[in-house]
Enzyme design. Structure first.
Site, mmCIF file in Angstrom:
data_model
loop_
_atom_site.group_PDB
_atom_site.id
_atom_site.type_symbol
_atom_site.label_atom_id
_atom_site.label_comp_id
_atom_site.label_asym_id
_atom_site.label_seq_id
_atom_site.Cartn_x
_atom_site.Cartn_y
_atom_site.Cartn_z
ATOM 1 N N ASP A 9 0.889 -1.163 0.000
ATOM 2 C CA ASP A 9 0.000 0.000 0.000
ATOM 3 C C ASP A 9 0.935 1.223 0.000
ATOM 4 O O ASP A 9 2.106 1.114 0.383
ATOM 5 C CB ASP A 9 -0.868 -0.032 1.267
HETATM 6 C C1 G6P Z 1 -5.796 5.701 0.021
HETATM 7 C C2 G6P Z 1 -5.837 6.494 1.297
HETATM 8 C C3 G6P Z 1 -7.245 6.970 1.597
HETATM 9 C C4 G6P Z 1 -7.839 7.678 0.410
HETATM 10 C C5 G6P Z 1 -7.830 6.766 -0.794
HETATM 11 C C6 G6P Z 1 -8.321 7.472 -2.045
HETATM 12 O O1 G6P Z 1 -6.342 4.458 0.248
HETATM 13 O O2 G6P Z 1 -5.367 5.702 2.371
HETATM 14 O O3 G6P Z 1 -7.188 7.838 2.705
HETATM 15 O O4 G6P Z 1 -9.176 8.088 0.667
HETATM 16 O O5 G6P Z 1 -6.508 6.326 -1.041
HETATM 17 O O6 G6P Z 1 -7.380 8.437 -2.413
HETATM 18 P P1 G6P Z 1 -7.616 9.596 -3.441
HETATM 19 O O7 G6P Z 1 -6.252 10.207 -3.570
HETATM 20 O O8 G6P Z 1 -8.086 8.976 -4.712
HETATM 21 O O9 G6P Z 1 -8.626 10.513 -2.855
HETATM 22 MG MG MG Z 2 -2.724 3.184 3.556
#
Ligand code: G6P
Ligand code: MG
Length: 213
Positions: A9
């Site tokens: 991740d």
């Molecule tokens: C990751 C982060 C989240 C976030 C998601 C979507 O999983 O941990 O906190 O909401 O990505 O990210 P984005 O940049 O597309 O809003």
């Molecule tokens: Mg994360």
């Protein structure tokens, strides 16, 4: 079967961008007169943007028209992008580069499995892109974490069976996603995530013996 590939991740595991997602949501909720604690944030960690908003609206008892949701999601993302625009190699978390170097020099395949639509931006700004054979981001998958799709696509892109992959995750949704994909998962978090196979608080000082869990 031994581990041949490692899937990471991004936000909160390799770079401290989880903090900027949190602060952007906190600013949105403040506009509605609501507090947003780090504990609240645990509920949306690793969750896609639009789903995060739905969870927050329910959690904070806010009602919003579909049109307003679109503009709030846009605003949140603009604030997030504004806060990450100056990040660089220095923002990579301790131990990450050293561990990635060990993996690459020993022939392991590596991939990113992120729900974020901004994953490539962060990978480029931090110089991390070159360490990964494959990148699965929010644009590439239909079903975000905790659905297994993002980790499964990561394994497929590395041309490996999920049982040959090890995942590193900081969120509950992400740990569930990787487990459902059939992988061993290491939680990288201040708090234990019980579904993970092992729990560490940082990648600092990690060596390849972790691959034998
Ligand atoms: C990751 C982060 C989240 C976030 C998601 C979507 O999983 O941990 O906190 O909401 O990505 O990210 P984005 O940049 O597309 O809003
Ligand atoms: Mg994360």
């Amino acid at each position: 079967m031994g581990i041949k590939g490692v899937i990471f991740d991004l936000d909160g595991v390799l770079v401290h961008t989880d903090r900027y997602h949190y602060l952007a949501w906190k600013r949105i909720l403040a506009e509605y007169g609501k507090e947003f604690s780090l504990e609240d944030n645990e509920k949306i960690k690793g969750v896609a943007r639009s789903r995060s908003l739905e969870i927050l609206l329910e959690m904070k008892d806010i009602s919003m028209s579909e049109v307003e949701k679109i503009s709030v999601l846009r605003k949140k993302n603009n604030w997030y992008l504004e806060s990450v625009k100056d990040i660089d190699e220095e923002d990579v978390l301790p131990g990450v580069l050293d561990f990635l170097e060990q993996l690459k020099s020993n022939g392991y395949r590596t991939a990113i499995a992120s729900t974020s639509d901004n994953a490539y931006i962060i990978l480029e700004l931090t110089g991390l892109r070159k360490y990964f054979d494959n990148v699965v981001d929010g644009y590439k998958v239909k079903s975000p974490k905790p659905n297994p799709e993002v980790y499964l696509v990561g394994a497929l892109e590395m041309d490996l069976d999920p049982s040959e992959c090890l995942a590193f995750e900081d969120s509950h949704a992400g740990v569930l996603s990787a487990k459902r994909a059939g992988m061993k998962v290491i939680a990288v978090s201040d708090k234990e995530i019980p579904e993970a196979d092992k729990w560490i608080t940082s990648l600092d000082g990690l060596d390849l013996s972790i691959l034998t869990i």
